[in-house]
Each structure stands twice: as C-alpha cells, then as structure tokens.
Design a protein around this motif. Structure first.
Motif, short mmCIF file in Angstrom:
data_model
loop_
_atom_site.label_atom_id
_atom_site.label_comp_id
_atom_site.label_asym_id
_atom_site.label_seq_id
_atom_site.Cartn_x
_atom_site.Cartn_y
_atom_site.Cartn_z
N ALA A 95 9.16 -12.91 -4.13
CA ALA A 95 8.23 -13.23 -5.22
C ALA A 95 6.81 -12.82 -4.85
CB ALA A 95 8.29 -14.73 -5.53
N GLY A 96 6.44 -13.07 -3.59
CA GLY A 96 5.08 -12.72 -3.14
C GLY A 96 4.84 -11.23 -3.10
N ILE A 97 5.79 -10.49 -2.54
CA ILE A 97 5.56 -9.05 -2.35
C ILE A 97 5.63 -8.29 -3.68
CG2 ILE A 97 7.92 -8.28 -1.84
CD1 ILE A 97 6.60 -6.62 0.49
N THR A 98 6.50 -8.73 -4.61
CA THR A 98 6.55 -8.06 -5.91
C THR A 98 5.26 -8.28 -6.70
OG1 THR A 98 7.76 -9.97 -6.79
CG2 THR A 98 9.07 -8.05 -6.17
N SER A 99 4.74 -9.51 -6.67
CA SER A 99 3.47 -9.77 -7.35
C SER A 99 2.31 -9.08 -6.66
CB SER A 99 3.21 -11.29 -7.41
OG SER A 99 4.16 -11.91 -8.24
N ALA A 100 2.41 -8.93 -5.34
CA ALA A 100 1.36 -8.24 -4.58
C ALA A 100 1.29 -6.76 -4.95
CB ALA A 100 1.60 -8.39 -3.08
N ILE A 101 2.40 -6.20 -5.45
CA ILE A 101 2.43 -4.80 -5.89
C ILE A 101 2.02 -4.69 -7.36
CG2 ILE A 101 3.94 -2.82 -6.36
CD1 ILE A 101 5.57 -3.70 -3.86
N THR A 102 2.54 -5.58 -8.22
CA THR A 102 2.29 -5.45 -9.66
C THR A 102 0.87 -5.84 -10.07
OG1 THR A 102 3.30 -7.64 -9.99
CG2 THR A 102 4.70 -5.71 -10.38
N PHE A 138 0.84 -1.21 0.00
CA PHE A 138 0.00 0.00 0.00
C PHE A 138 0.88 1.26 0.00
CE2 PHE A 138 -2.19 3.48 2.07
CZ PHE A 138 -3.44 3.47 1.45
N ILE A 139 1.90 1.29 0.86
CA ILE A 139 2.77 2.47 0.97
C ILE A 139 3.49 2.73 -0.36
CG2 ILE A 139 4.86 3.38 2.07
CD1 ILE A 139 3.91 1.88 4.64
N VAL A 140 4.05 1.64 -0.97
CA VAL A 140 4.79 1.79 -2.23
C VAL A 140 3.86 2.34 -3.33
CG1 VAL A 140 5.96 0.53 -4.08
CG2 VAL A 140 6.50 0.01 -1.70
N LEU A 141 2.63 1.80 -3.41
CA LEU A 141 1.70 2.23 -4.46
C LEU A 141 1.11 3.61 -4.17
CD1 LEU A 141 -0.14 -1.16 -5.11
CD2 LEU A 141 1.28 0.08 -6.75
N TYR A 142 0.84 3.91 -2.89
CA TYR A 142 0.17 5.18 -2.56
C TYR A 142 1.09 6.38 -2.76
CZ TYR A 142 -3.22 8.30 -0.49
OH TYR A 142 -4.14 9.32 -0.32
N ILE A 143 2.39 6.17 -2.62
CA ILE A 143 3.32 7.28 -2.88
C ILE A 143 3.08 7.84 -4.28
CG2 ILE A 143 5.78 7.82 -3.25
CD1 ILE A 143 6.36 5.85 -0.92
N GLY A 144 2.69 6.93 -5.21
CA GLY A 144 2.26 7.38 -6.54
C GLY A 144 3.38 7.94 -7.40
N ASN A 145 4.60 7.51 -7.12
CA ASN A 145 5.75 7.97 -7.91
C ASN A 145 6.31 6.77 -8.65
OD1 ASN A 145 8.57 8.52 -8.58
ND2 ASN A 145 8.33 10.40 -7.38
N ALA A 176 11.82 0.20 -5.99
CA ALA A 176 11.46 -0.80 -4.97
C ALA A 176 11.39 -2.19 -5.58
CB ALA A 176 10.12 -0.43 -4.33
N LEU A 177 10.77 -2.28 -6.77
CA LEU A 177 10.61 -3.59 -7.40
C LEU A 177 11.91 -4.09 -8.01
CD1 LEU A 177 7.04 -3.32 -8.96
CD2 LEU A 177 7.77 -4.63 -7.00
#
Length: 407
Positions: free
Chosen positions: A288-295, A139-146, A153-154
């Motif tokens: 693998a889990g956290i990168t897919s959870a973001i993408t 959520f934090i990585v995506l909400y920064i919106g940059n 990060a990825l």
C-alpha cells in the motif's frame, strides 16, 4: 481472457492510489473500534468512486485530454480559471508533497515489521534506511518513463496487496453473515460519524479524478475502447474496496484497543493467529505504501503539466521535475521523521475545497455535447453524479471544520 488482461489499465493504478497507509490505518481503527458495523461506508465509497472515476475515464478516452487540460481550455472567465487552477495546483501538488512522506513511511513500516529498523546517524539526525530504499524503487519505476512498465509494476503490487489483506482476513475466520450485514445495513454506533466520513473521504480522492483521465487517454485511443475502460474501472475499484473491507475485518478480530496503525495490528494478530497473519499484513502495508508513493508524484506531475500547458509525456523534463520534487521531499521527510503539521493541514483544507469543486466541474463538463458528443452523461449518470456531489460537499465541509477544530 488474453484480451481482458491486455486491457487492464488505469483502474488498478487508481485503486493503488486510494489504498495508501492512511486508508490502511483508518480501516484498522474502524475495525478495532466498531467491528463490522462500518463496512457499509466502504460499500457506499466504492459506488461513489466508480461513478466519478467512470466519468473521468470516459472524458480521457473520448477527448484524449486530461481533466486539468479540459478545465484550462473550457473555463472562459480568466479570473475563475486562474483561481481554480491555483486551487488545483495547491491541493494536488502541495498536497501530494505533504502526503508523500506518509506514503513512504507507511511502506517502510511494513518492512520494519518484518526486518527491523536499520538506522544511521548524521548531523544529529537518525536516518531511517527503508524510506530511502522505497524512494529509490519508486524513482526507478517512474524514471523509466514507460507507461506499460509503471502499469505492470503497480498491477503486480496491487495484486500482492489484495492477496495479503485477503489472506489476513480469511485467517481471522470472520462470520460471513455478520460481514454481509455490515456491508449492506447502515449502522451508526456511538462516536462513529467521523470515522464513517473518513472512510468515504480516503476512498473518494480528488487527485484520482485527474490521474484517471490522464492515464485513460494514454491507455486507450478510441471510443470503441470505452467498454474496456468501464470494466477496468469497476473491477479495480471494487477490488480496492474489498481490500479496505478485509483490513476492517482483520482489525475486528483484535479485542484490545491499543492499536493505532497496521503495524500495531500485525503485532496484535500474531499471538491470536500466528506469524502468518503478521507477515501477510506487513506485506500488504508495504505494498500500500509503495504503490501510493509511485501514484502520488505521478498524479501531481500530470496535474501540473495539464494546468500549466506543459508536455505530459512521461519522459519530458518538466514532467519529471515535478514528480522528482514530490518524491524527494517524501523521502527526505520520512527518513528523518520530520512531520510538518501545518503543511498537512493546508493540504487537507485545499483538498476539502477541491473535492466538491472538481466533482461539480466534472459533472458540468460531462454534460457538454461540444466536448463529449453522444458520450455525455445520461439522466441516470447525472442523478447519481449529483448524489455523489452532495456527499463530496459534506466531506469537504467536514474536512475544513475538523482542521480548524470546529468539530
């Protein structure tokens, strides 16, 4: 070298998207059951992915539009357009919502292998804490919106994941000649066909085709950047394929069959190769889990925005609402252990239909001079594209038949 790193872009995000917990689990099963024999399926998968993703990136750079925006503007028949957009939204948005719980659960599984399972009980539910923490990070990585923050990060997580699985494979001391033979000589051991199809199907992913075009137009603005886009695609997809191969190689080192996922594999490698193998594999599974959870939420937001004509700016309200919805469902379902098999079955059928349709539409678009000018497909690109289209059609039919237990 500085210029090279500056132009590393969407490729690692695409690699991060196709190496999720599902891919890790399937590669684990392939290695345990068939040793190095199915490594060639990953070689084929990498070639197919490079061909489709290069087209997607080229479309994004040259047109400065995402694939869903191009489809919406170029398909003139309103009935066909509505049907295709409905299928895209169903497969990508609902599909990614269904798979997001698996992405987060997979990441949590890696952490649990290292640190155990903290839980608390409320309303008769055992709430797992790790999925909530992973969801919060996403959520934090995506909400920064940059875009640069998400990209960095990825890229970091993909490098960490690659090193973790590579070190794990090296620890098992594989026979190099056997590995090369498995990579380039097709073999079909008994009862391996579904695993072969699965390995290709988890690498050639429909939502990545949409994600890549949208990210490429964000990263690069000029046709002079095409060479960077191509290098980025090839390097990242090859790296992703090597990660999958490393998992298969690691799993091949375990002689007993009672292994169903990477967490089991981590524990299985421990008595044979020591704690290091367990730790590196667990770190790889977490990455693998956290990168897919973001993408996955990011791809769903790009697709929904393109199909519905919304602003695809990372900070726009509608864009954020889509990925927040996907991410929230994933966190909720993974933390309470809820698995809706019917939703996942629907997503599999929708993806099975979507993959060959989108591959076909992509090739059709890539041959239009009115869209791409001199950057349209060459004869060789079309030959390779139609070969991959045949593979995607086969995969789509298999996916749908397997959901209905026909095969």
């Amino acid at each position: 070298m500085k210029n090279f790193f500056k132009n590393i872009g969407p490729g690692p995000l695409v690699a991060a998207a196709f190496i999720g917990p599902g891919t890790v689990t399937l590669c684990t099963v392939a290695g345990v059951n068939f040793g190095y024999a199915l490594l060639w399926a990953m070689t084929l998968s990498v070639l197919a992915t490079i061909i489709l993703q290069e087209m997607s990136a080229r479309l994004g750079v040259i047109t400065q539009k995402g694939l869903s925006e191009t489809i919406r503007s170029k398909i003139k028949n309103p009935t066909v357009r509505i049907l295709i957009i409905a299928l895209i939204l169903s497969a990508i948005v609902i599909g990614n919502a269904a798979y997001e719980a698996g992405n987060i659960s997979g990441g949590a599984l890696g952490v649990k292998t290292l640190f155990g399972t903290p839980e608390f009980q409320t309303f008769d539910f055992n709430i797992d804490v790790w999925p909530i923490i992973i969801g919060l990070v996403a959520f934090i990585v995506l909400y920064i919106g940059n875009y640069k923050v998400i990209e960095r990060a990825l890229v970091f997580m993909v490098i960490l994941m690659s090193l973790a699985f590579l070190v794990t494979a090296i620890i098992t001391k594989p026979n190099v000649f056997d590995v090369l033979n498995g990579m380039f000589v097709p073999q079909f051991p008994e009862k391996s066909i579904l695993t072969i199809i699965g390995l290709i199907g988890t690498t050639v992913v429909p939502y990545n085709i949409f994600l890549h075009a949208s990210l490429a137009k964000t990263k690069w603005k000029s046709d002079s950047d095409l060479s960077y886009a191509r290098k980025d695609t090839v390097i990242a997809v090859v790296l992703g394929g090597l990660v999958s191969m490393c998992i298969i190689i690691s799993a091949s080192a375990v002689s007993f069959q009672d292994i169903n996922d990477a967490s089991d594999l981590a524990l299985g490698l421990q008595p044979l190769f020591g704690d290091f193998a367990k730790y590196f594999l667990a770190i790889g599974l977490f990455s693998a889990g956290i990168t897919s959870a973001i993408t996955a939420p990011l791809a769903a937001a790009y697709v929904a925005s393109g199909c519905l004509g919304w602003n695809s700016n990372l900070k726009s309200k509608q864009f954020r609402l889509v990925w927040i919805f996907i991410l929230s469902l994933g966190v909720l379902f993974s933390s309470i252990g809820f698995k809706s098999i019917e939703i996942i079955k629907f997503a599999q059928v929708a993806n099975g239909l979507l993959l060959p349709i989108i591959a076909g539409i992509l090739i059709w678009i890539m041959n239009k001079s009115s869209i791409l000018g001199k950057y349209k497909n060459s004869t060789l690109q079309n030959v390779l594209g139609y070969f991959i289209l045949g593979i995607t059609l086969f995969l789509g039919v298999k996916t749908i038949l397997s959901v209905f237990n026909v095969i």
